[in-house]
Write a protein that holds these residues in place. Sequence first.
Motif, PDB file in Angstrom:
ATOM      1  N   ALA A 157      38.372  47.461  32.204  1.00 36.37           N
ATOM      2  CA  ALA A 157      37.045  47.172  31.793  1.00 36.37           C
ATOM      3  C   ALA A 157      36.192  46.315  32.559  1.00 36.37           C
ATOM      4  CB  ALA A 157      36.783  46.595  30.204  1.00 36.37           C
ATOM      5  N   GLY A 158      35.231  46.968  32.893  1.00 34.17           N
ATOM      6  CA  GLY A 158      34.153  46.028  33.961  1.00 34.17           C
ATOM      7  C   GLY A 158      34.479  46.041  35.355  1.00 34.17           C
ATOM      8  N   GLU A 159      35.651  46.907  35.554  1.00 34.79           N
ATOM      9  CA  GLU A 159      36.115  47.018  37.066  1.00 34.79           C
ATOM     10  C   GLU A 159      35.373  48.414  37.708  1.00 34.79           C
ATOM     11  OE1 GLU A 159      37.810  45.025  38.697  1.00 34.79           O
ATOM     12  OE2 GLU A 159      38.394  43.791  37.303  1.00 34.79           O
ATOM     13  N   ARG A 160      35.380  48.404  39.201  1.00 32.91           N
ATOM     14  CA  ARG A 160      34.685  49.609  39.476  1.00 32.91           C
ATOM     15  C   ARG A 160      35.579  50.287  40.753  1.00 32.91           C
ATOM     16  NH1 ARG A 160      32.102  49.767  44.560  1.00 32.91           N
ATOM     17  NH2 ARG A 160      32.470  47.533  44.649  1.00 32.91           N
ATOM     18  N   GLY A 197      34.252  51.207  30.913  1.00 33.70           N
ATOM     19  CA  GLY A 197      33.922  50.320  29.734  1.00 33.70           C
ATOM     20  C   GLY A 197      35.268  49.946  28.847  1.00 33.70           C
ATOM     21  N   ALA A 198      34.653  48.999  28.041  1.00 31.82           N
ATOM     22  CA  ALA A 198      36.182  48.792  27.119  1.00 31.82           C
ATOM     23  C   ALA A 198      36.490  50.171  26.322  1.00 31.82           C
ATOM     24  CB  ALA A 198      35.745  47.981  26.039  1.00 31.82           C
ATOM     25  N   GLU A 216      32.263  52.810  36.824  1.00 32.41           N
ATOM     26  CA  GLU A 216      32.571  51.516  36.016  1.00 32.41           C
ATOM     27  C   GLU A 216      33.091  51.785  34.952  1.00 32.41           C
ATOM     28  OE1 GLU A 216      30.526  47.096  35.032  1.00 32.41           O
ATOM     29  OE2 GLU A 216      29.432  48.579  36.396  1.00 32.41           O
TER      30      GLU A 216
END
Length: 582
Positions: free
Chosen positions: A413-416, A363-364, A361
């Motif tokens: 960001a936040g994607e898996r 992050g920014a 995952e």
Amino acid sequence: MVQAGRAAAGWLAGRALLFVLALSLLVLVDIGRDESSTLRTQAVELLPQARQAEQLAARRQEAFAEVDRFRQEWNERLQSAHRRSPAELAQWLARLDREIAERETRRLDAFELMLAADRSELLVEHAKNEATLQVLRWSRDELLRVMRGVATLGLSVPQAEQQLAQAHAFDRAHLLAYRRARADFDAFATAHPLAALIPFERLGIVDGDRQRYLELQRAKAQAARRFLAAREQANQAETTLRQVRATRETVARPLAAIDSQAMRALDALIAARQRAVEEANRGIDEVVAKAGALAWAALWVVVLLSLLPLVLKAFWYFVMAPMAARRPPIRLQQRGAPSTPVPAVAPAGTDRISTISLDIELGAGDELLVHPEYLQSLATAGRKATQWLLDPAYPVMSVAAGMVALTRIRDAAGERFTVSSRKDPLAEVGLVELADGARFVLQPRHLVGMVQARDRPVRIRSRWHFGLSAWITLQFRYLVFEGPGQLIVSGCRGVRQEAAGGGRAIDQAATIGFSAELDYVPRRSATFGAYLLGVNGLFDDGFAGGPGIYVYEEMPHYGKRSGITGRGLEGVTDVVLKAFGV
């Protein structure tokens, strides 16, 4: 133990095969020494050159005898040609022309001769045809010479001499006439220079001297032409007399011998094949003699070559490996540096940090670099692009480690994203997390991807070491990855991490990486038997000090050939990559 047993069985089977080959060699030597041996006789008969040479020689002899009889027949016939009538000679000439034309159609060109190189009957027939053409052409030339002589028999020598005398008299008369005309012209031109210099008729002036000058000039030219014609007639008469005298009794010359280029080429081919047979026989004798003299030497060479790997392995295990182990440990970073890398995923109570598939995952401000073969599933969000090299500063390392044409994912960001091997069923992936400033020594061939900050990517540095242990282990360069970031590594059947503590050792082939603060030293393999049979490598990697960890794969030798004799060219490639830390 199963692998060790297979290696021992393979080695024994190889020695048994060498023994059988040596025994076969001795048996063949004994057979070769026996001149009456049936096998030796059959071996000689198997030589294709011998049979072809015999067949060519026999057929060549028959063909030459036939052509020679043909030559003698035409020699006898031409001896009486000058007493034959012109009509009969014309019939002979027509017959020769027909036979020559028919023989010309049988000739083989260069390409056909090349195709017939192994067909003795075609080669002999070609040589016979060429020799026959030589006889026919010689006979035709001689027949034409006789026919020219017979054609001139209508004029006798006295008649030819009388014609020559008349021609000479005619020549002399015209020579005197030419000289008189030239003298008259020269005298008039001297007495009247203006008539010779000024063309009055072109100026429209009538001048008698000029007219007389032109008449004398035309008379001189006409006398010159008559004189040249008379001289040409006299020369022709002389030529006719010589021809009559030379051809009065023209007799055809016999063809003494056949000298055909094709026949010479056939003789050269037969001689070459006979020499090849003789050389083959001499070669057999020489091989038999040398094999007999060197048979036992060859057997001892086989024994020594079989024992040489054992001797070399014993030398490296008992002499060189202890020397490397006694050298001071290698420390690529002094203690007290930023925190050591710790596993990002570690099930409770175990040191295993790998799974079949790994969820990443972002992050920014993070980006993911991953080998496309390991990208199992991905979110549609984010920007995807291709990064051709892991690090442009290390192009050779990137290519050698297979880290080329990587997939780069940003702004997700936040994607898996799921990372897993799509080709190797035994490969598992794990995550090694580097704190800010932490340094981790990694072999890039185990690296499949990285998660790093876009504004501060993971840095790769080279550390070189040329001590005695480096020369013994043939590892001179270490690649250090500096955080912050996450390293995605792959290992066969799993990846484990352990703390170095008071000192740990693993098979050198299993090492993926270790903390740069650890004391690293190559240690000799635990047992000589395992190293001799190729179960273990010569060195184990030893780690001590700390704090720090080392990471390794569980099955480093899967799919690799092992044994007493090593891994061949594959092993050479591994040595080169190991020397440069890849």
